[in-house]
Scaffold this active site. Structure first.
Site, mmCIF file in Angstrom:
data_model
loop_
_atom_site.group_PDB
_atom_site.id
_atom_site.type_symbol
_atom_site.label_atom_id
_atom_site.label_comp_id
_atom_site.label_asym_id
_atom_site.label_seq_id
_atom_site.Cartn_x
_atom_site.Cartn_y
_atom_site.Cartn_z
ATOM 1 N N THR A 42 31.612 19.311 14.349
ATOM 2 C CA THR A 42 33.000 19.209 15.194
ATOM 3 C C THR A 42 32.924 20.153 16.415
ATOM 4 O O THR A 42 33.820 19.934 17.139
ATOM 5 C CB THR A 42 34.179 19.914 14.215
ATOM 6 O OG1 THR A 42 33.603 21.393 13.955
ATOM 7 C CG2 THR A 42 34.325 19.360 12.966
ATOM 8 N N CYS A 46 34.034 29.451 14.205
ATOM 9 C CA CYS A 46 35.242 30.361 13.543
ATOM 10 C C CYS A 46 34.702 31.743 13.254
ATOM 11 O O CYS A 46 33.381 31.894 12.925
ATOM 12 C CB CYS A 46 35.707 29.404 12.384
ATOM 13 S SG CYS A 46 35.957 27.748 12.590
ATOM 14 N N ARG A 53 38.892 24.376 6.620
ATOM 15 C CA ARG A 53 38.369 23.651 5.638
ATOM 16 C C ARG A 53 36.825 24.168 5.680
ATOM 17 O O ARG A 53 36.409 23.919 6.745
ATOM 18 C CB ARG A 53 38.718 22.208 5.696
ATOM 19 C CG ARG A 53 37.759 21.447 4.595
ATOM 20 C CD ARG A 53 38.052 19.945 5.110
ATOM 21 N NE ARG A 53 37.205 19.084 4.113
ATOM 22 C CZ ARG A 53 36.905 17.825 4.270
ATOM 23 N NH1 ARG A 53 37.757 16.938 4.901
ATOM 24 N NH2 ARG A 53 36.420 17.124 3.378
ATOM 25 N N ARG A 75 33.061 25.619 21.054
ATOM 26 C CA ARG A 75 34.174 26.054 21.560
ATOM 27 C C ARG A 75 34.926 26.810 20.449
ATOM 28 O O ARG A 75 34.800 26.437 19.365
ATOM 29 C CB ARG A 75 35.137 24.796 21.985
ATOM 30 C CG ARG A 75 35.454 23.905 20.937
ATOM 31 C CD ARG A 75 36.257 22.670 21.781
ATOM 32 N NE ARG A 75 36.655 21.672 20.558
ATOM 33 C CZ ARG A 75 36.047 20.810 20.069
ATOM 34 N NH1 ARG A 75 34.799 20.655 20.376
ATOM 35 N NH2 ARG A 75 36.436 20.108 18.952
ATOM 36 N N CYS A 329 60.203 44.265 34.372
ATOM 37 C CA CYS A 329 60.254 44.949 32.958
ATOM 38 C C CYS A 329 61.590 44.882 32.195
ATOM 39 O O CYS A 329 61.489 45.253 31.046
ATOM 40 C CB CYS A 329 60.179 46.611 33.354
ATOM 41 S SG CYS A 329 61.348 47.279 34.573
#
Length: 360
Positions: A42, A46, A53, A75, A329
């Site tokens: 992919t 992670c 999954r 990525r 603010c």
């Protein structure tokens, strides 16, 4: 299912023997700051606790840091939990860099800071600015500015204050003093003496408004009920500056600010003379990144600048803001959605938010 190739079989065995694979199977959050895993099929990486999954072990590659995974061409996962973990890791790296800058007698080079963080020069510079809102050099300058201001208030001489703040020579500091203090150190120590500040007071639907400008840019925007009280506030801020009632041309600047208050959609783009501590500048930069019509919480700002426990300090920085609406603010609220306090009055805060969220 196709049988594994010899290469895949070897890769599977290697992954299954690696203790990090057990952490991935267990989705162990305790391992999140120890490594990441990437999925060859992919192209994403992670954290071990990611709810994504689980991949097949032969397709997994382990890296010590997110930066190493990105350097290998992967990525980050778009899962919120993974993004949060990466952001937390970046915040830790930047916090360590900030501590080194604050402790150092000499400003560490960008190369040294990046090496400590284990990042490339470009990546470190980008991550540091994303977390703090300032470049490493700007952060160091802001920190020195605070030290100089503190020492100028207590030192016997300007020279002593300059050396105590970490500058190795008078000449180096005087070259930077305009940016550090907005004036020479002698003038700052004398309460802004010899500094010209032009100002004008007008009226808007929120009451009285004062706009003041130094040579560097707009240095104060005050809101209130009593024009005389606003003038006294400016005098207190710059007790020995030359306060000059502005001419017609300057009053056009006040009209520009009033126009923004009445119709926020027109925007406000002014040169600002922003003076504050390194922490305050990080907070104020984060405030300027909040789009008109949006709000965020003090806790979210604290997390955004890499200081998630500094919620109270963020609120104090908002209260210290002298540039109403230019540094918005009023767009910061409590986590429960309530408006909380506002230096210029909660009613004005409600009115500003209403106009931004429901433009005419």
């Amino acid at each position: 299912m196709r049988p594994l190739t010899q290469y895949q079989h070897t890769a599977r065995q290697a992954a299954e023997r690696d203790p990090r694979w057990a952490a991935v199977l267990a989705r162990d959050p305790a391992a999140d700051m120890q490594f990441v895993y990437a999925v060859k099929t992919t192209g994403v990486y992670c954290r071990p606790s990611s709810p994504t999954r689980l991949p097949r072990p032969e397709n997994v590659e382990f890296f010590d840091t997110p930066e190493a995974a990105e350097a290998a061409g992967y990525r980050p996962s778009k899962r919120g939990a993974d993004q949060t973990s990466v952001a937390a890791h970046h915040a830790e790296l930047v916090a360590a860099a900030c501590r080194r800058i604050e402790r150092a007698e000499e400003l560490p080079s960008l190369e040294m800071l990046a090496a400590d963080a284990g990042l490339s020069l470009f990546h470190f510079h980008r991550v540091f600015k994303a977390v703090t809102g300032l470049t490493p050099k700007a952060y160091a300058n802001a920190h020195r500015a605070k030290k100089v201001r503190d020492h100028l208030s207590h030192s016997h001489s300007v020279t002593e204050a300059i050396y105590d703040a970490g500058f190795n020579s008078n000449s180096r500091f005087y070259e930077a003093s305009g940016k550090v203090l907005g004036m020479t150190p002698t003038d700052y120590r004398a309460g802004g003496a010899n500094t010209d500040i032009r100002f004008a007071i007008g009226e808007c639907s929120l009451g009285a408004i004062l706009v003041a400008q130094s040579e560097r840019g707009v240095c104060a925007i005050f809101l209130g009920d009593d024009p005389n009280a606003l003038a006294h506030d400016l005098q207190d801020k710059f007790p020995r500056a030359h306060l000059i009632g502005a001419d017609h041309d300057f009053e056009q600047l006040v009209a520009q600010v009033v126009g923004f208050i009445e119709a926020p959609a027109i925007g406000l783009d002014l040169p600002l003379d922003v003076r504050g501590t390194a922490f305050q500048q990080r907070v104020w930069q984060a405030l300027r990144d909040i789009p008109a019509g949006s709000t965020t919480s003090y806790a979210e700002i604290a997390a955004r600048i890499g200081s998630p426990k500094a919620v109270r300090a963020v609120a104090q920085a908002c209260a210290a803001n002298s540039l109403a609406v230019a540094i918005p603010c009023h767009r910061v609220i409590r986590s429960d959605g309530s408006a909380s306090g506002y230096r210029w009055g909660v009613e004005r805060k409600h009115a500003l938010l209403e106009r931004e969220q429901n433009p005419a």
